[in-house]
Scaffold this active site. Sequence first.
Site, PDB file in Angstrom:
ATOM      1  N   LYS A   1       0.895  -1.150  -0.023  1.00 49.43           N
ATOM      2  CA  LYS A   1      -0.089   0.082  -0.005  1.00 49.43           C
ATOM      3  C   LYS A   1       0.783   1.378   0.060  1.00 49.43           C
ATOM      4  O   LYS A   1       1.879   1.108  -0.636  1.00 49.43           O
ATOM      5  CB  LYS A   1      -0.888   0.019   1.093  1.00 49.43           C
ATOM      6  CG  LYS A   1      -1.728  -1.406   1.138  1.00 49.43           C
ATOM      7  CD  LYS A   1      -2.854  -1.349   2.281  1.00 49.43           C
ATOM      8  CE  LYS A   1      -3.621  -2.731   1.833  1.00 49.43           C
ATOM      9  NZ  LYS A   1      -4.909  -2.980   2.686  1.00 49.43           N
TER      10      LYS A   1
ATOM     11  N   HIS B   1      -8.791  -3.423  -6.391  1.00 48.42           N
ATOM     12  CA  HIS B   1      -8.813  -3.408  -4.658  1.00 48.42           C
ATOM     13  C   HIS B   1      -9.775  -2.266  -4.220  1.00 48.42           C
ATOM     14  O   HIS B   1      -9.946  -1.211  -4.769  1.00 48.42           O
ATOM     15  CB  HIS B   1      -7.225  -2.737  -4.459  1.00 48.42           C
ATOM     16  CG  HIS B   1      -6.979  -3.446  -3.126  1.00 48.42           C
ATOM     17  ND1 HIS B   1      -7.656  -2.477  -1.950  1.00 48.42           N
ATOM     18  CD2 HIS B   1      -6.205  -4.100  -2.271  1.00 48.42           C
ATOM     19  CE1 HIS B   1      -7.072  -2.911  -0.709  1.00 48.42           C
ATOM     20  NE2 HIS B   1      -6.424  -4.087  -1.176  1.00 48.42           N
TER      21      HIS B   1
ATOM     22  N   GLU C   1     -11.275 -10.553  -1.010  1.00 48.28           N
ATOM     23  CA  GLU C   1     -10.837  -9.550  -0.001  1.00 48.28           C
ATOM     24  C   GLU C   1     -11.990  -9.053   0.489  1.00 48.28           C
ATOM     25  O   GLU C   1     -12.444  -8.174   0.022  1.00 48.28           O
ATOM     26  CB  GLU C   1     -10.148  -8.519  -0.467  1.00 48.28           C
ATOM     27  CG  GLU C   1      -8.684  -9.072  -0.730  1.00 48.28           C
ATOM     28  CD  GLU C   1      -7.632  -7.714  -0.575  1.00 48.28           C
ATOM     29  OE1 GLU C   1      -6.599  -8.036   0.220  1.00 48.28           O
ATOM     30  OE2 GLU C   1      -7.926  -6.728  -1.052  1.00 48.28           O
TER      31      GLU C   1
ATOM     32  N   GLY D   1      -1.562  -7.608   3.452  1.00 46.01           N
ATOM     33  CA  GLY D   1      -1.431  -6.173   3.687  1.00 46.01           C
ATOM     34  C   GLY D   1      -0.438  -5.914   4.759  1.00 46.01           C
ATOM     35  O   GLY D   1       0.987  -5.971   4.567  1.00 46.01           O
ATOM     36  N   GLY D   2      -0.860  -5.338   5.800  1.00 46.53           N
ATOM     37  CA  GLY D   2      -0.112  -4.816   6.857  1.00 46.53           C
ATOM     38  C   GLY D   2       1.337  -5.608   7.261  1.00 46.53           C
ATOM     39  O   GLY D   2       2.158  -5.136   7.323  1.00 46.53           O
TER      40      GLY D   2
HETATM   41  P1  13P Z   1      -4.407  -6.223   5.780  1.00 44.97           P
HETATM   42  O1  13P Z   1      -3.855  -7.535   5.611  1.00 44.97           O
HETATM   43  O2  13P Z   1      -3.669  -5.284   6.244  1.00 44.97           O
HETATM   44  O3  13P Z   1      -6.084  -6.443   6.370  1.00 44.97           O
HETATM   45  O4  13P Z   1      -4.816  -5.961   4.152  1.00 44.97           O
HETATM   46  C1  13P Z   1      -5.349  -6.719   3.401  1.00 44.97           C
HETATM   47  C2  13P Z   1      -5.342  -5.993   1.840  1.00 44.97           C
HETATM   48  O5  13P Z   1      -6.005  -4.974   1.629  1.00 44.97           O
HETATM   49  C3  13P Z   1      -4.343  -6.637   0.899  1.00 44.97           C
HETATM   50  O6  13P Z   1      -4.375  -6.132  -0.369  1.00 44.97           O
END
Ligand code: 13P
Length: 249
Positions: free
Chosen positions: A10, A95, A166, A229-230
């Site tokens: 991100k 996304h 997602e 993500g994170g």
């Molecule tokens: P998180 O793993 O931080 O929940 O984010 C998921 C995401 O949006 C991956 O594209």
Amino acid sequence: MKRHIVGNWKMNLELPEALVLAQEVAGFAGDYPTLQITIAPSLPWLVSIKEALTFMPTNFALASQVVSPHPHGAYTGDVSATQLKPLVRYCLVGHSERRRFHHEDSQAIQSQITELCKVGITPIVCFGESKQSSSPSMVNQVLQALKRDLASLQPEVGEKCLFAYEPLWAIGTGHPATADYTTKMATAFKAWAKQAFTHDAPLLYGGSVTTANAAALGSIKVIDGLLVGGVSLHGREFKTICAHYSQRV
Ligand code: 13P
């Protein structure tokens, strides 16, 4: 089918940190040859990362988080699939954060997929519902929305895509979808994809994936990978997720 772990960074990390993390992931990717390990850094860092990584295992790749729906021209701030081609093997499309903050709609998503496929970049097409629901119609609604995102595309184009389920309510909340919930959605996706395409379409799960739940998510047979993500911002934890997931039989 090759299984995928994709790290979506991100809008995080400055260049020095991004270079260190990319080196770290490229360094351990070769330890998990059954996985395709991909990172999606912020756009401006792609060139520097590509140049800095003197060794990239074949199962490691870069992805873009964005692509323009247009091939070229007067679209200030956009980047075309052709411009991305020397840098990335994959690109996220649809996304929920792009849909929400940049109003990307089905039309834009179809054009982005088309542009990517023209140059041989694999789209990772994200989809998922905004609210958790146990209603039997939810699965259908999610698939209908995905079909709208792909509506004008030939099946041959859809066949070139990876897909990522997602659920929006699971992204960044610390509350991933349960194995049962994910299995229900993924099974319905696979049944639809079997009709729509000539091959088993790869499906990733994304939303609060952590080192604690990667093994459980890995045991869901209808899921072919994880979109992280994170936690993908932390090399050691991302590696642990790869290690857990690669142990799936
Ligand atoms: P998180 O793993 O931080 O929940 O984010 C998921 C995401 O949006 C991956 O594209």
